[in-house]
Design an enzyme around this catalytic site. Sequence first.
Site, PDB file in Angstrom:
ATOM      1  N   LYS A  22     -27.872  17.948 -27.139  1.00 54.03           N
ATOM      2  CA  LYS A  22     -26.915  18.505 -26.891  1.00 54.03           C
ATOM      3  C   LYS A  22     -26.235  18.021 -25.398  1.00 54.03           C
ATOM      4  CE  LYS A  22     -28.127  22.395 -24.525  1.00 54.03           C
ATOM      5  NZ  LYS A  22     -27.686  22.737 -23.315  1.00 54.03           N
ATOM      6  N   ASN A  23     -27.069  17.669 -24.371  1.00 56.96           N
ATOM      7  CA  ASN A  23     -26.883  17.246 -23.158  1.00 56.96           C
ATOM      8  C   ASN A  23     -26.256  16.002 -22.872  1.00 56.96           C
ATOM      9  OD1 ASN A  23     -27.494  19.943 -22.540  1.00 56.96           O
ATOM     10  ND2 ASN A  23     -29.523  19.536 -21.422  1.00 56.96           N
ATOM     11  N   CYS A 117     -26.331  29.742 -18.073  1.00 53.68           N
ATOM     12  CA  CYS A 117     -27.545  30.695 -18.220  1.00 53.68           C
ATOM     13  C   CYS A 117     -27.939  31.317 -16.651  1.00 53.68           C
ATOM     14  CB  CYS A 117     -28.854  29.829 -18.262  1.00 53.68           C
ATOM     15  SG  CYS A 117     -28.511  28.834 -19.671  1.00 53.68           S
ATOM     16  N   ARG A 122     -26.573  27.979  -9.735  1.00 50.64           N
ATOM     17  CA  ARG A 122     -25.802  26.692 -10.303  1.00 50.64           C
ATOM     18  C   ARG A 122     -24.547  26.395  -9.541  1.00 50.64           C
ATOM     19  NH1 ARG A 122     -27.816  26.638 -15.513  1.00 50.64           N
ATOM     20  NH2 ARG A 122     -27.069  24.297 -15.656  1.00 50.64           N
ATOM     21  N   ASP A 307     -36.080  21.313 -18.646  1.00 50.41           N
ATOM     22  CA  ASP A 307     -35.846  21.907 -19.883  1.00 50.41           C
ATOM     23  C   ASP A 307     -37.008  22.033 -20.797  1.00 50.41           C
ATOM     24  OD1 ASP A 307     -32.617  20.416 -19.882  1.00 50.41           O
ATOM     25  OD2 ASP A 307     -33.369  21.926 -18.696  1.00 50.41           O
ATOM     26  N   ARG A 399     -27.538  28.315 -28.483  1.00 49.34           N
ATOM     27  CA  ARG A 399     -26.690  27.457 -27.661  1.00 49.34           C
ATOM     28  C   ARG A 399     -27.298  26.115 -27.771  1.00 49.34           C
ATOM     29  NH1 ARG A 399     -25.829  29.490 -21.695  1.00 49.34           N
ATOM     30  NH2 ARG A 399     -24.665  27.636 -21.896  1.00 49.34           N
TER      31      ARG A 399
HETATM   32  C1  EPZ Z   1     -28.168  19.841 -16.585  1.00 52.54           C
HETATM   33  O1  EPZ Z   1     -27.463  21.044 -15.799  1.00 52.54           O
HETATM   34  C2  EPZ Z   1     -28.268  20.260 -17.961  1.00 52.54           C
HETATM   35  N1  EPZ Z   1     -27.324  20.833 -18.677  1.00 52.54           N
HETATM   36  C3  EPZ Z   1     -29.366  21.369 -17.719  1.00 52.54           C
HETATM   37  O2  EPZ Z   1     -29.823  21.702 -19.196  1.00 52.54           O
HETATM   38  C4  EPZ Z   1     -30.525  20.883 -17.041  1.00 52.54           C
HETATM   39  O3  EPZ Z   1     -31.713  21.810 -16.930  1.00 52.54           O
HETATM   40  C5  EPZ Z   1     -30.269  20.196 -15.716  1.00 52.54           C
HETATM   41  O4  EPZ Z   1     -29.037  19.221 -15.997  1.00 52.54           O
HETATM   42  C6  EPZ Z   1     -31.356  19.402 -15.001  1.00 52.54           C
HETATM   43  O5  EPZ Z   1     -31.952  18.370 -15.664  1.00 52.54           O
HETATM   44  C7  EPZ Z   1     -26.266  19.968 -19.414  1.00 52.54           C
HETATM   45  O6  EPZ Z   1     -26.422  18.660 -19.148  1.00 52.54           O
HETATM   46  C8  EPZ Z   1     -25.198  20.531 -20.155  1.00 52.54           C
HETATM   47  P1  EPZ Z   1     -27.886  19.847 -12.208  1.00 52.54           P
HETATM   48  P2  EPZ Z   1     -26.770  20.766 -14.698  1.00 52.54           P
HETATM   49  O7  EPZ Z   1     -26.661  19.608 -11.668  1.00 52.54           O
HETATM   50  O8  EPZ Z   1     -25.929  19.465 -14.711  1.00 52.54           O
HETATM   51  C9  EPZ Z   1     -28.526  22.045  -8.035  1.00 52.54           C
HETATM   52  C10 EPZ Z   1     -30.426  23.119 -21.185  1.00 52.54           C
HETATM   53  O9  EPZ Z   1     -31.582  23.975 -20.901  1.00 52.54           O
HETATM   54  N2  EPZ Z   1     -26.966  21.683  -7.882  1.00 52.54           N
HETATM   55  O10 EPZ Z   1     -28.769  18.427 -12.464  1.00 52.54           O
HETATM   56  O11 EPZ Z   1     -26.039  22.161 -14.412  1.00 52.54           O
HETATM   57  C11 EPZ Z   1     -28.529  23.224  -9.091  1.00 52.54           C
HETATM   58  O12 EPZ Z   1     -28.507  24.237  -8.524  1.00 52.54           O
HETATM   59  C12 EPZ Z   1     -29.645  23.062 -19.706  1.00 52.54           C
HETATM   60  O13 EPZ Z   1     -30.318  22.410 -21.813  1.00 52.54           O
HETATM   61  C13 EPZ Z   1     -26.513  21.821  -6.512  1.00 52.54           C
HETATM   62  O14 EPZ Z   1     -27.012  22.309  -5.724  1.00 52.54           O
HETATM   63  O15 EPZ Z   1     -27.968  20.552 -13.527  1.00 52.54           O
HETATM   64  C14 EPZ Z   1     -29.955  22.833  -9.594  1.00 52.54           C
HETATM   65  O16 EPZ Z   1     -30.766  23.471  -8.828  1.00 52.54           O
HETATM   66  C15 EPZ Z   1     -30.447  24.146 -18.769  1.00 52.54           C
HETATM   67  N3  EPZ Z   1     -25.060  21.567  -6.433  1.00 52.54           N
HETATM   68  C16 EPZ Z   1     -30.056  21.445  -9.536  1.00 52.54           C
HETATM   69  O17 EPZ Z   1     -29.130  20.780  -8.736  1.00 52.54           O
HETATM   70  C17 EPZ Z   1     -24.282  21.102  -7.352  1.00 52.54           C
HETATM   71  O18 EPZ Z   1     -22.971  20.785  -7.077  1.00 52.54           O
HETATM   72  C18 EPZ Z   1     -29.866  20.580 -10.698  1.00 52.54           C
HETATM   73  O19 EPZ Z   1     -28.763  20.986 -11.284  1.00 52.54           O
HETATM   74  C19 EPZ Z   1     -24.758  20.650  -8.903  1.00 52.54           C
HETATM   75  C20 EPZ Z   1     -26.282  21.177  -8.879  1.00 52.54           C
END
Ligand code: EPZ
Length: 420
Positions: A22-23, A117, A122, A307, A399
């Site tokens: 998915k990701n 979620c 986020r 995850d 999802r």
């Molecule tokens: C991706 O989400 C995945 N989703 C998530 O999978 C996964 O948990 C996550 O990466 C971490 O591995 C998809 O790929 C569609 P991040 P993403 O940006 O990109 C902070 C699932 O279960 N952050 O790496 O949204 C944020 O708050 C889902 O399949 C900022 O501070 O994750 C978080 O604490 C859930 N500022 C941390 O980084 C930003 O601009 C990780 O977020 C962006 C993120």
Amino acid sequence: MAKILVRNNGPLKGRVKIDGAKNAALPIIAASLLGTEPIILEEVPNLVDVKIILKVLESLGSKVEFLSENRVLIDSSKINSFTTDRKLMEKMRASFLVMGPLLARFGKAETFLPGGCAIGSRPIDLHLKGFKILGADIKEEPDKISAKCEKLVGDTIYLDFPSVGATQNIMMAATLAKGETIIENAAKEPEIVDLGNFLNKMGAKISGAGTSTIRILGVEKLKGTVHTIIPDRIEAATFMIAAAITAGEVIIENCISSHIKPVIAKLKETGAYVEVNEDEDLILVVGNKNIKGTDIKTLPYPGFPTDVQAQFMAYLCICENHAKVTETVFENRFMHVEELNKMGAIIATSGKEARIAGVNKLIGAEVKATDLRAGAALVLAGLVAEGTTTITNVYHIDRGYNNFVGKMKALGANIERIED
Ligand code: EPZ
């Protein structure tokens, strides 16, 4: 609203084939907006989130055609809108990944703050930081983001956190920028590598995907290609834990073991037997009735994946001794604790830490899925609980998992889905 009923039916046995990730599929589908020619994607998982982002592309003017259940043709040669549909955006955070491609190809993009979620605030500050450094004017309104630029110009961007989404959005934006972009402290997940490979097949010039420093040399335009999505390491981990928690014996097919090393290591620490066949992308997991508690700490790749945290916590609930789970990636990803405790687990949380005292058995209860991985975790707990576990809000599971009930049933689980 649909619900899932699970009853303890002893050890799971058999083979399960893992779907495309998915990701990886979500950013790659967004990246297809950069293409001036048709693109064919294979092993696209049949998931609600994938359907949502394909609808976002259609709302922008892309032609989307399913050639078979998992093969999709996307033709974005005639995009006629740069404003995403608000309702679709609110359904899924990953829709925000269209921002980078739209900005790169058309110099403008208007989108709404991403939904997703409830596992944390986020934010998207790192995405916007990257776009601004590349020269975009960003206008932030309470729930809408508008961006425009004459032409993006390459530069160096340091990510305060190795955000997966920010790395992907900036990578995509930089493919058509003038000159070179360097992303420092980039995310290193396998899904970043798959996106980089896909973009390079379209004619992009990206190096370093999978390391902390990614270099992107801008090109004039990107063409069509055919690409197969990598297997879903998180779905694979979920079924590996299903085998372990039921002391079963399951062969996981279509799984790249190097993508899931931390979970293999941690399962072995609990006493499960794990055998990897790299040539055939197979993993055999044989569970052990006596589960030794071990501590896990989620970290950006290559650390233990956030995850898989909920699923592994469900497994640790019935360990012989005790265990500690530390969640460092999201600030609110323990909502499944309350649900597991309703099933007789003994878990106490304090900030980023959850401490688990292993119990002999869990008791079936009515519980609710609070995000897609928490929902999967409750199914795993239900596989070994006494009596019936009823899981509501299963739309979360849809999802991220295709035919989750069917695949579990094929392994011998006593599980059914009731549609209201
Ligand atoms: C991706 O989400 C995945 N989703 C998530 O999978 C996964 O948990 C996550 O990466 C971490 O591995 C998809 O790929 C569609 P991040 P993403 O940006 O990109 C902070 C699932 O279960 N952050 O790496 O949204 C944020 O708050 C889902 O399949 C900022 O501070 O994750 C978080 O604490 C859930 N500022 C941390 O980084 C930003 O601009 C990780 O977020 C962006 C993120």
